[in-house]
Design a protein around this motif. Structure first.
Motif, PDB file in Angstrom:
ATOM      1  N   TYR A  15    -103.087 -31.732  47.890  1.00 23.92           N
ATOM      2  CA  TYR A  15    -103.177 -31.196  49.250  1.00 23.92           C
ATOM      3  C   TYR A  15    -102.850 -32.269  50.291  1.00 23.92           C
ATOM      4  O   TYR A  15    -102.170 -32.003  51.286  1.00 23.92           O
ATOM      5  N   LEU A  16    -103.341 -33.481  50.058  1.00 21.83           N
ATOM      6  CA  LEU A  16    -103.128 -34.556  51.028  1.00 21.83           C
ATOM      7  C   LEU A  16    -101.658 -34.957  51.113  1.00 21.83           C
ATOM      8  O   LEU A  16    -101.115 -35.165  52.199  1.00 21.83           O
ATOM      9  N   ILE A  17    -100.999 -35.068  49.960  1.00 20.45           N
ATOM     10  CA  ILE A  17     -99.605 -35.514  49.952  1.00 20.45           C
ATOM     11  C   ILE A  17     -98.668 -34.409  50.422  1.00 20.45           C
ATOM     12  O   ILE A  17     -97.694 -34.659  51.135  1.00 20.45           O
ATOM     13  N   SER A  18     -98.961 -33.166  50.027  1.00 21.11           N
ATOM     14  CA  SER A  18     -98.080 -32.051  50.416  1.00 21.11           C
ATOM     15  C   SER A  18     -98.189 -31.730  51.897  1.00 21.11           C
ATOM     16  O   SER A  18     -97.338 -31.041  52.460  1.00 21.11           O
ATOM     17  N   GLY A  19     -99.287 -32.214  52.530  1.00 21.66           N
ATOM     18  CA  GLY A  19     -99.426 -32.041  53.971  1.00 21.66           C
ATOM     19  C   GLY A  19     -99.647 -30.615  54.410  1.00 21.66           C
ATOM     20  O   GLY A  19     -99.191 -30.215  55.479  1.00 21.66           O
ATOM     21  N   ARG A  24    -105.161 -27.063  54.971  1.00 17.63           N
ATOM     22  CA  ARG A  24    -106.068 -27.632  53.983  1.00 17.63           C
ATOM     23  C   ARG A  24    -106.408 -29.099  54.256  1.00 17.63           C
ATOM     24  O   ARG A  24    -107.239 -29.660  53.579  1.00 17.63           O
ATOM     25  N   VAL A  25    -105.752 -29.706  55.206  1.00 18.48           N
ATOM     26  CA  VAL A  25    -105.903 -31.138  55.431  1.00 18.48           C
ATOM     27  C   VAL A  25    -106.330 -31.403  56.865  1.00 18.48           C
ATOM     28  O   VAL A  25    -105.722 -30.884  57.806  1.00 18.48           O
ATOM     29  N   ASN A  26    -107.367 -32.190  57.036  1.00 23.35           N
ATOM     30  CA  ASN A  26    -107.783 -32.652  58.345  1.00 23.35           C
ATOM     31  C   ASN A  26    -107.002 -33.934  58.640  1.00 23.35           C
ATOM     32  O   ASN A  26    -107.289 -34.995  58.100  1.00 23.35           O
ATOM     33  N   ARG A  27    -105.995 -33.840  59.487  1.00 19.77           N
ATOM     34  CA  ARG A  27    -105.077 -34.959  59.678  1.00 19.77           C
ATOM     35  C   ARG A  27    -105.752 -36.162  60.333  1.00 19.77           C
ATOM     36  O   ARG A  27    -105.308 -37.293  60.153  1.00 19.77           O
ATOM     37  N   SER A  28    -106.805 -35.922  61.077  1.00 18.14           N
ATOM     38  CA  SER A  28    -107.505 -37.045  61.690  1.00 18.14           C
ATOM     39  C   SER A  28    -108.249 -37.882  60.650  1.00 18.14           C
ATOM     40  O   SER A  28    -108.633 -39.019  60.924  1.00 18.14           O
ATOM     41  N   SER A  60    -107.563 -39.922  51.752  1.00 16.48           N
ATOM     42  CA  SER A  60    -106.636 -40.398  50.720  1.00 16.48           C
ATOM     43  C   SER A  60    -107.245 -41.554  49.926  1.00 16.48           C
ATOM     44  O   SER A  60    -107.139 -41.602  48.699  1.00 16.48           O
ATOM     45  N   VAL A  61    -107.889 -42.473  50.617  1.00 10.97           N
ATOM     46  CA  VAL A  61    -108.536 -43.604  49.937  1.00 10.97           C
ATOM     47  C   VAL A  61    -109.658 -43.110  49.036  1.00 10.97           C
ATOM     48  O   VAL A  61    -109.801 -43.539  47.882  1.00 10.97           O
ATOM     49  N   ILE A  62    -110.459 -42.187  49.551  1.00 13.44           N
ATOM     50  CA  ILE A  62    -111.575 -41.646  48.766  1.00 13.44           C
ATOM     51  C   ILE A  62    -111.052 -40.915  47.528  1.00 13.44           C
ATOM     52  O   ILE A  62    -111.596 -41.068  46.426  1.00 13.44           O
ATOM     53  N   ALA A  63    -109.986 -40.138  47.692  1.00 13.88           N
ATOM     54  CA  ALA A  63    -109.421 -39.409  46.548  1.00 13.88           C
ATOM     55  C   ALA A  63    -108.880 -40.368  45.502  1.00 13.88           C
ATOM     56  O   ALA A  63    -109.030 -40.135  44.294  1.00 13.88           O
ATOM     57  N   ALA A  64    -108.257 -41.461  45.932  1.00 16.28           N
ATOM     58  CA  ALA A  64    -107.726 -42.452  44.988  1.00 16.28           C
ATOM     59  C   ALA A  64    -108.847 -43.122  44.210  1.00 16.28           C
ATOM     60  O   ALA A  64    -108.751 -43.331  42.987  1.00 16.28           O
TER      61      ALA A  64
END
Length: 478
Positions: free
Chosen positions: A408-412, A416-420, A426-430
């Motif tokens: 969801y984060l990469i596909s933008g 589904r993504v809170n851009r702020s 992304s760091v948390i998901a990694a």
């Protein structure tokens, strides 16, 4: 906490599921009976903590003592990984607060096959782990009642320990929540007694070396200790799996998950440190009951063993209560989508009753096998391997859920993504993905090998269920 993709955003498009009820929707329609209750934040938190903390905590200080106090560093690293995973589940539950947790997230992101693998893996993990928990409880029960006479007496005790939480589940979510709350409180009293009280009896001379093996690298020592501790945080997904039974799930699932992980981490870390400081290092390495030894060292006498045994049995009963519910929730969600047999759809008093019965029966059969083989000694190596295999299986839905978040984060996808919060998420998901992969590595080669066999069996089951689903759709179209 504001999320542009949470309450203000419609639920994700469904892939053929006509039943997308959340706890909010059902509660609004007034469909709850007197035996079914939505879990509020306190009960949902207890569900997470109770499922994470089973009986293993009572041996953890002994298990890691051989590595030295550097094992506390490993605990800290793992806690960060578990918190990252908890945050990912919270974010995913905000977008899709349906019962099923990782299964729902994987299916919505990657389709039926990925969803089935998540559900299949999680289901196997839950009922085999239930058998292991019951066998562990018997070991503590034997200290209180001395039932180690015949294999069948110990087997009977294990079956009773399994069926009591099963009956609580069949009585309804109201009783599941009550049992979980009481068990969590009762298990935490003796654990906190050692964790907090031990600080007043702390003696630094008992700690032993920081790193027991001076020839090993610090990173290697932390990794070795972590391999024993990696499985201590299984259950972090508990609130997400039961999201449909949680009140205001978009808000409470994430909060309960974080609070549950933090509560478990507090007890793990402080309890282990207290035992390290009250029991001599050399004695701790050979101790079979480190918390008992800590209580005896703090207050004198030999009553610590009985106290810890009672706490361990209560702790395991609470864990079984929660895991039994989870073991029925995931196949229930998959059955609604035609990916599991429809027999798992029967639900009463807020609980998938058929799933509970099937889970308890399968766990009971495995327990009987464990005790009957070898006339009481049981095939310990085979059973341990099965437990390790199912722990590996638990990492499959973890990885699929974190992969869904990364997708969801990469596909933008804007809805589904809170851009702020894109960078932070992304760091948390990694980190959560890395933690899940670390769990796979900690399971060992044999467990991964056997676990893959279980996954391949699941592929055959998926082929059958998918074919039946396709045929039923074709018949309706005709």
């Amino acid at each position: 906490m504001h999320d542009s993709g949470s309450a203000s955003t419609p639920a994700p498009a469904d892939r053929g599921d006509s039943t997308t009820d959340t706890g909010e929707a059902i509660e609004a329609r007034g469909e709850l009976g007197k035996h079914a209750r939505r879990f509020g934040l306190p009960i949902a938190t207890c569900l997470v903590m109770g499922n994470i903390i089973g009986g293993g905590i009572f041996r953890l200080p002994h298990d890691v003592a051989a590595y030295g106090t550097i094992s506390l560093v490993a605990f800290g690293v793992l806690t960060l990984g578990a918190i990252a995973l908890a945050l990912v589940f919270g974010r995913l539950a905000q977008r899709d607060p349906r019962t099923g947790g990782p299964y729902v997230y994987a299916r919505e992101a990657f389709g039926d096959f990925a969803g089935f693998l998540a559900a299949w893996s999680y289901w196997i993990t839950s009922w085999v782990s239930n058998a292991a928990l019951a066998v562990g409880a018997v070991g503590y029960l034997n200290l209180l009642l001395d039932i180690d006479g015949h294999w069948w007496t110990m087997c009977l005790a294990a079956l009773v320990i399994q069926w009591l939480p099963g009956l609580a589940n069949l009585a309804g979510t109201r009783y599941v929540g009550a049992v979980q709350l009481v068990a969590t409180v009762l298990k935490f009293v003796p654990l906190l007694l050692v964790a907090v009280g031990g600080l007043f009896f702390f003696d630094a001379d008992n700690l032993g070396p920081f790193q027991a093996d001076p020839d090993a690298s610090p990173v290697g020592a932390v990794s070795a200790a972590a391999a024993l501790l990696l499985f201590s945080y299984l259950g972090v997904e508990s609130a997400a799996v039961s999201a449909g039974e949680v009140r205001e799930p978009r808000r409470n699932v994430g909060r309960a998950t974080i609070l549950g992980v933090l509560g478990a981490a507090f007890v793990y870390l402080l309890g282990t440190l207290a035992v390290f400081g009250t029991v001599d290092h050399e004695r701790l390495i050979s101790s079979e009951a480190p918390f008992s030894d800590a209580v005896n060292a703090m207050f004198g006498g030999t009553w610590g063993g009985s106290l810890v045994a009672v706490a361990a049995v209560i702790s395991i009963l609470g864990a079984l209560n929660g895991w039994t519910l989870l073991s029925a929730q995931t196949p229930f969600a998959a059955a609604k989508d035609g990916l599991f047999p429809t027999v798992f759809l029967k639900k009463q008093r807020g609980v998938p009753t058929t799933g509970v019965v099937i889970t308890v029966v399968l766990a009971s059969l495995l327990t009987i096998y464990n005790y009957a083989s070898g006339e009481g000694k049981g095939d310990a190596e085979v059973f341990t391997l099965l437990v390790t295999v199912t722990t590996f299986m638990a990492t499959v839905p973890y990885l699929l859920a974190t992969a869904a978040q990364i997708y969801y984060l990469i596909s933008g996808q804007g809805e589904r993504v809170n851009r702020s919060r894109l960078v932070r998420d992304s760091v948390i998901a990694a980190i959560a993905c890395g933690f899940s992969l670390w769990l796979v590595g900690g399971a060992g080669y044999a467990a991964v090998y056997q676990g893959v066999v279980f996954l391949f069996i699941g592929i055959v089951v998926y082929a059958v269920m998918s074919a039946r689903k396709t045929r039923a759709a074709a018949d309706q179209g005709a």
